[in-house]
Design a protein around this motif. Structure first.
Motif, PDB file in Angstrom:
ATOM      1  N   ALA A  17       3.600   3.815   7.945  1.00 29.16           N
ATOM      2  CA  ALA A  17       4.167   2.832   8.871  1.00 29.16           C
ATOM      3  C   ALA A  17       5.024   1.817   8.130  1.00 29.16           C
ATOM      4  O   ALA A  17       4.743   1.460   6.970  1.00 29.16           O
ATOM      5  CB  ALA A  17       3.054   2.131   9.634  1.00 29.16           C
ATOM      6  N   ASP A  18       6.060   1.378   8.805  1.00 28.67           N
ATOM      7  CA  ASP A  18       6.939   0.360   8.224  1.00 28.67           C
ATOM      8  C   ASP A  18       6.365  -1.032   8.457  1.00 28.67           C
ATOM      9  O   ASP A  18       5.511  -1.240   9.319  1.00 28.67           O
ATOM     10  CB  ASP A  18       8.333   0.445   8.856  1.00 28.67           C
ATOM     11  CG  ASP A  18       9.014   1.773   8.518  1.00 28.67           C
ATOM     12  OD1 ASP A  18       8.754   2.310   7.417  1.00 28.67           O
ATOM     13  OD2 ASP A  18       9.782   2.266   9.364  1.00 28.67           O
ATOM     14  N   ASP A  19       6.890  -1.988   7.683  1.00 34.38           N
ATOM     15  CA  ASP A  19       6.582  -3.410   7.880  1.00 34.38           C
ATOM     16  C   ASP A  19       5.092  -3.707   7.831  1.00 34.38           C
ATOM     17  O   ASP A  19       4.569  -4.544   8.577  1.00 34.38           O
ATOM     18  CB  ASP A  19       7.156  -3.902   9.218  1.00 34.38           C
ATOM     19  CG  ASP A  19       8.665  -3.716   9.307  1.00 34.38           C
ATOM     20  OD1 ASP A  19       9.322  -3.880   8.260  1.00 34.38           O
ATOM     21  OD2 ASP A  19       9.158  -3.393  10.400  1.00 34.38           O
ATOM     22  N   LEU A  20       4.375  -3.018   6.942  1.00 38.49           N
ATOM     23  CA  LEU A  20       2.951  -3.319   6.765  1.00 38.49           C
ATOM     24  C   LEU A  20       2.811  -4.584   5.929  1.00 38.49           C
ATOM     25  O   LEU A  20       3.608  -4.820   5.004  1.00 38.49           O
ATOM     26  CB  LEU A  20       2.234  -2.160   6.066  1.00 38.49           C
ATOM     27  CG  LEU A  20       2.087  -0.872   6.867  1.00 38.49           C
ATOM     28  CD1 LEU A  20       1.419   0.194   6.006  1.00 38.49           C
ATOM     29  CD2 LEU A  20       1.282  -1.113   8.135  1.00 38.49           C
ATOM     30  N   PRO A  21       1.809  -5.392   6.198  1.00 44.29           N
ATOM     31  CA  PRO A  21       1.615  -6.603   5.389  1.00 44.29           C
ATOM     32  C   PRO A  21       1.149  -6.240   3.981  1.00 44.29           C
ATOM     33  O   PRO A  21       0.607  -5.162   3.738  1.00 44.29           O
ATOM     34  CB  PRO A  21       0.526  -7.360   6.145  1.00 44.29           C
ATOM     35  CG  PRO A  21      -0.230  -6.302   6.877  1.00 44.29           C
ATOM     36  CD  PRO A  21       0.780  -5.266   7.254  1.00 44.29           C
ATOM     37  N   LEU A  22       1.368  -7.155   3.070  1.00 39.07           N
ATOM     38  CA  LEU A  22       0.860  -6.959   1.715  1.00 39.07           C
ATOM     39  C   LEU A  22      -0.658  -7.090   1.722  1.00 39.07           C
ATOM     40  O   LEU A  22      -1.242  -7.761   2.567  1.00 39.07           O
ATOM     41  CB  LEU A  22       1.470  -7.999   0.771  1.00 39.07           C
ATOM     42  CG  LEU A  22       2.987  -7.950   0.576  1.00 39.07           C
ATOM     43  CD1 LEU A  22       3.411  -9.088  -0.348  1.00 39.07           C
ATOM     44  CD2 LEU A  22       3.436  -6.613   0.019  1.00 39.07           C
ATOM     45  N   VAL A  34       0.828  -1.205   0.000  1.00 33.98           N
ATOM     46  CA  VAL A  34       0.000   0.000   0.000  1.00 33.98           C
ATOM     47  C   VAL A  34       0.860   1.252   0.000  1.00 33.98           C
ATOM     48  O   VAL A  34       0.564   2.226  -0.712  1.00 33.98           O
ATOM     49  CB  VAL A  34      -0.955  -0.014   1.213  1.00 33.98           C
ATOM     50  CG1 VAL A  34      -1.622   1.346   1.399  1.00 33.98           C
ATOM     51  CG2 VAL A  34      -2.019  -1.076   1.037  1.00 33.98           C
ATOM     52  N   ASN A  35       1.916   1.269   0.797  1.00 34.57           N
ATOM     53  CA  ASN A  35       2.761   2.460   0.863  1.00 34.57           C
ATOM     54  C   ASN A  35       3.339   2.815  -0.500  1.00 34.57           C
ATOM     55  O   ASN A  35       3.449   3.984  -0.869  1.00 34.57           O
ATOM     56  CB  ASN A  35       3.890   2.252   1.872  1.00 34.57           C
ATOM     57  CG  ASN A  35       3.399   2.331   3.305  1.00 34.57           C
ATOM     58  OD1 ASN A  35       2.265   2.734   3.547  1.00 34.57           O
ATOM     59  ND2 ASN A  35       4.231   1.934   4.251  1.00 34.57           N
ATOM     60  N   GLU A  36       3.706   1.796  -1.240  1.00 33.02           N
ATOM     61  CA  GLU A  36       4.256   2.032  -2.574  1.00 33.02           C
ATOM     62  C   GLU A  36       3.209   2.676  -3.480  1.00 33.02           C
ATOM     63  O   GLU A  36       3.505   3.617  -4.223  1.00 33.02           O
ATOM     64  CB  GLU A  36       4.739   0.714  -3.165  1.00 33.02           C
ATOM     65  CG  GLU A  36       5.346   0.838  -4.557  1.00 33.02           C
ATOM     66  CD  GLU A  36       5.778  -0.509  -5.106  1.00 33.02           C
ATOM     67  OE1 GLU A  36       5.569  -0.741  -6.308  1.00 33.02           O
ATOM     68  OE2 GLU A  36       6.308  -1.321  -4.322  1.00 33.02           O
ATOM     69  N   ALA A  37       1.976   2.170  -3.405  1.00 30.05           N
ATOM     70  CA  ALA A  37       0.899   2.754  -4.209  1.00 30.05           C
ATOM     71  C   ALA A  37       0.636   4.200  -3.801  1.00 30.05           C
ATOM     72  O   ALA A  37       0.384   5.068  -4.645  1.00 30.05           O
ATOM     73  CB  ALA A  37      -0.372   1.920  -4.047  1.00 30.05           C
TER      74      ALA A  37
END
Length: 532
Positions: free
Chosen positions: A414-419, A387-390
């Motif tokens: 946030a870091d280390d979010l699940p896909l 999500v962060n990339e999007a």
């Protein structure tokens, strides 16, 4: 005729038949109890007084509807007090009374009034002989008068309510906000307001001349349904719930409408119908569908362009990924040749080198496949994505508009979010819409900082929450629950489909999208996506 304290409005009020029947029983009972030939209820009917209800007793000369030309009831209404005449023959003033010539020489009557004091008439008894009419008889007459007053009070209240409703209907008709016409079951349009005439292209002369018929305005395929379904419903229930159909205009073109109807009486032969022009709504719906289709195809192009741009930015890394197996294959080929040149050739070493060359070729092929998949223009699909990339990609797309409108943009990702499992293009569409809405909202304020915060975090063990918060004017409480409805918009030029589509996308992904009003100003839009 005495001075009438009632108004013309009171004279026009019709007494219902059930009340008339009750009053008839009253006068019959009075005549029987008091042993007189005549008991009547008289009503003011300017410039006269008329017999309204009269007893059916033998010898009663007062017929319902007849004019009363004598001074008995006139005196009661003039004074507003009861009148007792034991014997008119003993008084020169009463001898000329026409009732005396009819044999009615004695009289007892009391006035009847509307609740506001306006006169209705009298209730009275007459006798063909001298009659002192005891105090008990006067009380009985007054008792019946009180019952009549109660009936008139109910009748006046009902009439007032009807007049109020009619006034509202008349204001609606005259306001020409929607089309309204009066119909009959033979297909005629008996009356129509200007809004309906404009809608259908006809004029007032067409109505007056009887050239306007709802059966001819209705296309055959709709008329058949009218006759099979809607007309029976109208006859049974007295009303027709709003339905969509079409009407012919005078020029032969068609107009989509929403129409409903109600009959005036139980027979259902006449009634009123309203007609709302749906042209703009249908056009808006078509434009919205076309806009959604086109927007979905911009989003496909955008996703494709984003992937190509990303590949361009990763050129060095891609070259490294491809060159590495190619260089390794070249090295292994040289090694194989060296082992072949040995005397005797070491065929086992050659076989191992050739195996490594095959593996290197496969690695290079896999890299090229991934590159092709990224730059190929494909329909929407569900994939595992970050999500962060999007979010970062959409921010890059909107950076120019953010700078132009002097908005300070911050991120808290946030870091280390699940896909998550989702359609990258559709999720970016949601993020893009929320960012653009926030920027537009803040562009309307002249004072205070314009701040936009985009954040992401875990939402429980199995989801991700994305939030877009602005410092704009905020959301009106009465608007919040309607924000995500189709065609609802607070923008002067908006179609009201953006947030509806966003919610639909998030719903499809198994998440939830909602809005919150911030204090002292600003709005917060949040959505959740299940982890994939």
């Amino acid at each position: 005729m005495p001075q009438d304290r009632s108004s013309s409005g009171a004279h026009s009020i019709e007494v219902p038949s059930e009340i008339v029947r009750k009053w008839q029983e009253f006068v019959n009972l009075l005549a029987e109890i008091m042993h007189v030939p005549s008991a009547s209820i008289m009503r003011v009917d300017p410039p006269h007084i008329k017999v309204f209800v009269s007893s059916t007793s033998k010898g009663n000369p007062c017929e319902p509807g007849a004019l009363d030309t004598g001074p008995y009831c006139e005196t009661v209404m003039k004074t507003g007090r009861p009148l007792l005449v034991p014997d008119a023959l003993e008084n020169e003033a009463w001898k000329a009374n026409p009732h005396v010539r009819l044999g009615m020489i004695s009289y007892l009557g009391v006035p009847i009034s509307w609740p506001d004091g306006r006169l209705f008439g009298t209730i009275c008894v007459r006798d063909n002989k001298r009659n002192e009419y005891s105090e008990a008889y006067l009380k009985l007459l007054l008792h019946f008068r009180d019952v009549l007053h109660a009936d008139l009070k109910s009748l006046a209240r009902l009439h007032g309510e009807i007049e109020e409703r009619e006034a509202k209907i008349r204001r609606l008709v005259d306001a020409n906000i929607i089309g309204i016409f009066v119909w009959d079951l033979e297909g005629r349009i008996l009356e129509a307001n200007d809004a309906f005439l404009r809608l259908t292209g006809y004029d007032r002369e067409d109505v007056v001349a009887g050239r306007l018929r709802w059966t001819e305005l209705t296309p055959p395929e709709w008329l058949d349904r009218d006759e099979r379904r809607w007309l029976p419903e109208l006859k049974v229930t007295g009303s027709l719930q709003p339905v969509e159909k079409e009407y012919f205009r005078k020029d032969g073109s068609r107009v989509p409408v929403l129409t409903g109807a109600a009959s005036f009486a139980e027979s259902g032969n006449h009634g009123v119908a309203f007609v709302l022009d749906l042209t703009e709504r249908k056009r808006a719906e078509a434009e919205a569908r076309e806009s959604e289709r086109r927007y979905h195809e911009q989003q496909i192009v955008l996703a494709h362009a984003n992937r190509v741009t990303t590949m361009g930015q990763l050129t060095a890394s891609i070259a490294h990924e491809v060159n590495q197996p190619i260089a390794a294959a070249a090295t292994n080929a040289a090694t194989a040749l060296n082992w072949l040149d040995r005397q005797p050739p070491n065929l086992e070493k050659v076989r191992q080198a050739l195996g490594r060359i095959a593996n290197d070729a496969q690695r290079a092929g896999n890299v090229l496949q991934r590159i092709h998949a990224l730059v190929r223009k494909e329909p929407s699909r569900m994939d595992s994505l970050e999500v962060n990339e999007a979010i970062v990609e959409v921010i890059a797309l909107t950076r120019g508009e953010v700078v132009r409108t002097r908005v300070a943009l911050q991120t808290q990702l946030a870091d280390d979010l699940p896909l998550v499992s989702g359609d990258r293009v559709q999720l970016q569409q949601v993020i893009l819409n929320l960012i653009v809405n926030a920027v537009e909202a803040m562009s309307a304020i002249d004072e205070g900082a314009r701040e936009l915060l985009i954040s992401s975090r875990s939402a429980g063990p199995d989801g991700i929450l994305v939030a877009v918060r602005d410092s704009g004017p905020g959301l009106a409480p009465e608007n919040i629950e309607h924000l995500f409805e189709a065609f609802y918009t607070t923008k002067p030029s908006g179609l009201g489909m953006g947030l509806s589509i966003c919610r639909s996308i998030i719903d499809t992904h198994g998440g939830r999208l909602w809005a919150t009003r911030c204090e002292p100003r600003g709005a917060l839009f949040q959505f959740t996506i299940p982890a994939g």
